[in-house]
Design a protein around this motif. Structure first.
Motif, PDB file in Angstrom:
ATOM      1  N   TYR A  52      -4.056  -3.554  -5.615  1.00 11.79           N
ATOM      2  CA  TYR A  52      -2.811  -2.821  -5.859  1.00 11.79           C
ATOM      3  C   TYR A  52      -2.067  -3.313  -7.093  1.00 11.79           C
ATOM      4  O   TYR A  52      -1.156  -2.631  -7.586  1.00 11.79           O
ATOM      5  CB  TYR A  52      -1.906  -2.913  -4.633  1.00 11.79           C
ATOM      6  CG  TYR A  52      -2.544  -2.359  -3.388  1.00 11.79           C
ATOM      7  CD1 TYR A  52      -2.687  -0.981  -3.200  1.00 11.79           C
ATOM      8  CD2 TYR A  52      -3.043  -3.211  -2.396  1.00 11.79           C
ATOM      9  CE1 TYR A  52      -3.300  -0.468  -2.080  1.00 11.79           C
ATOM     10  CE2 TYR A  52      -3.658  -2.709  -1.259  1.00 11.79           C
ATOM     11  CZ  TYR A  52      -3.784  -1.340  -1.108  1.00 11.79           C
ATOM     12  OH  TYR A  52      -4.401  -0.840   0.014  1.00 11.79           O
ATOM     13  N   HIS A 108       2.820   1.535  -3.361  1.00  9.22           N
ATOM     14  CA  HIS A 108       1.911   1.914  -4.447  1.00  9.22           C
ATOM     15  C   HIS A 108       1.738   3.432  -4.470  1.00  9.22           C
ATOM     16  O   HIS A 108       1.749   4.061  -5.535  1.00  9.22           O
ATOM     17  CB  HIS A 108       0.561   1.213  -4.258  1.00  9.22           C
ATOM     18  CG  HIS A 108      -0.398   1.411  -5.374  1.00  9.22           C
ATOM     19  ND1 HIS A 108      -1.272   2.482  -5.419  1.00  9.22           N
ATOM     20  CD2 HIS A 108      -0.630   0.695  -6.501  1.00  9.22           C
ATOM     21  CE1 HIS A 108      -2.001   2.405  -6.526  1.00  9.22           C
ATOM     22  NE2 HIS A 108      -1.631   1.331  -7.203  1.00  9.22           N
ATOM     23  N   GLY A 124       1.900   4.204  -8.331  1.00  6.11           N
ATOM     24  CA  GLY A 124       1.297   3.043  -8.971  1.00  6.11           C
ATOM     25  C   GLY A 124       2.262   2.201  -9.779  1.00  6.11           C
ATOM     26  O   GLY A 124       1.860   1.188 -10.363  1.00  6.11           O
ATOM     27  N   ILE A 141       4.154  -0.311  -9.581  1.00  6.41           N
ATOM     28  CA  ILE A 141       4.525  -1.580  -8.978  1.00  6.41           C
ATOM     29  C   ILE A 141       3.835  -2.691  -9.770  1.00  6.41           C
ATOM     30  O   ILE A 141       2.816  -2.469 -10.426  1.00  6.41           O
ATOM     31  CB  ILE A 141       4.146  -1.675  -7.486  1.00  6.41           C
ATOM     32  CG1 ILE A 141       2.629  -1.689  -7.288  1.00  6.41           C
ATOM     33  CG2 ILE A 141       4.799  -0.555  -6.684  1.00  6.41           C
ATOM     34  CD1 ILE A 141       2.204  -1.990  -5.853  1.00  6.41           C
ATOM     35  N   LYS A 200       0.834  -1.205   0.000  1.00  2.00           N
ATOM     36  CA  LYS A 200       0.000   0.000   0.000  1.00  2.00           C
ATOM     37  C   LYS A 200       0.869   1.256   0.000  1.00  2.00           C
ATOM     38  O   LYS A 200       0.636   2.200  -0.772  1.00  2.00           O
ATOM     39  CB  LYS A 200      -0.922  -0.002   1.221  1.00  2.00           C
ATOM     40  CG  LYS A 200      -1.874   1.172   1.276  1.00  2.00           C
ATOM     41  CD  LYS A 200      -2.809   1.066   2.481  1.00  2.00           C
ATOM     42  CE  LYS A 200      -3.769   2.242   2.538  1.00  2.00           C
ATOM     43  NZ  LYS A 200      -4.680   2.156   3.707  1.00  2.00           N
TER      44      LYS A 200
END
Length: 223
Positions: free
Chosen positions: A133, A103, A108, A110, A100
């Motif tokens: 995610y 990310h 973002g 990942i 989390k």
């Protein structure tokens, strides 16, 4: 340069890094190999197959069982494995919080790049609450010409994120996966919890991991 700018993307292995699944899968595989005639301990099975696609070890399995590795046997393995995972799989301690945070940190950028089949990866991420995610950024070695220790799955993940592989950070826990990340020319860090690591730290370092860390909760601060 800021700490975040060191990397364009973070690419996670799945089993043993995000989800605590390797002992569950190994339990099923070991039982089925013993049923097929290969007298193998759980510890030996884990060392032989950790980080590897079962079908890629066809010659080894056939040599030790004296039987062909058939599609029927593999389908039974997948069915029994998935049933066990549905019941018992959990996120690695600290993984949900780390993912989390990263990310958000990485905007973002990942991905999850696994040697396992997509159905297994997506099921495990869904059960553990990690799927949101990684949705749309999940890559399976089963869908590429070669799986780990070849770099294909990490190269595919980097390309999808429009990231230079040499500026990607790969998170692995096995020698096979570490070799894949190194072959992609990425930086590889090894998750190595001292009390239940699947590979010795010196083997991960010999394979090319530039750092070992003990808890997934540490990762956002290290990146």
């Amino acid at each position: 340069m800021t700490r975040i700018a060191r990397f364009e993307a973070v690419l996670f292995d799945c089993d043993g890094v995000l989800v605590d699944s390797e002992t569950i899968t190994n339990r099923v595989l070991c039982a089925m190999l013993n049923e097929a005639g290969w007298a193998l301990t759980s510890e030996a099975c884990l060392q032989l197959f950790i980080g590897k696609m079962v079908r890629s070890q066809k010659d080894l399995i056939e040599a030790n069982t004296g039987k062909p590795l058939t599609d029927v046997w593999m389908e039974e393995f997948y069915e029994r494995r998935n049933t066990a995972l549905e019941k018992d799989v959990k996120a690695i301690e600290g993984a949900v919080e780390a993912v989390k945070a990263l990310h958000a940190q990485m905007g973002g950028q990942i991905a999850c790049a696994s040697g396992a089949d997509r159905k297994k990866v997506e099921m495990q991420l869904r059960i553990t609450g990690l799927l949101p995610y990684f949705e749309g950024r999940i890559f399976s070695g089963h869908e590429l010409p070669r799986t780990k220790p070849f770099p294909d799955v990490y190269l595919a993940a980097a390309a999808a994120l429009d990231a230079d592989p040499q500026r990607c950070l790969v998170i692995e826990d096995s020698v096979t996966g570490t070799q894949a990340g190194v072959a992609a020319q990425a930086t590889v860090w090894a998750y190595h919890p001292p009390l239940h690591a699947v590979c010795p730290a010196h083997e991960l370092e010999a394979a090319g991991a530039s750092r070992c860390f003990a808890h997934m909760g540490e990762l956002p601060q290290l990146v």
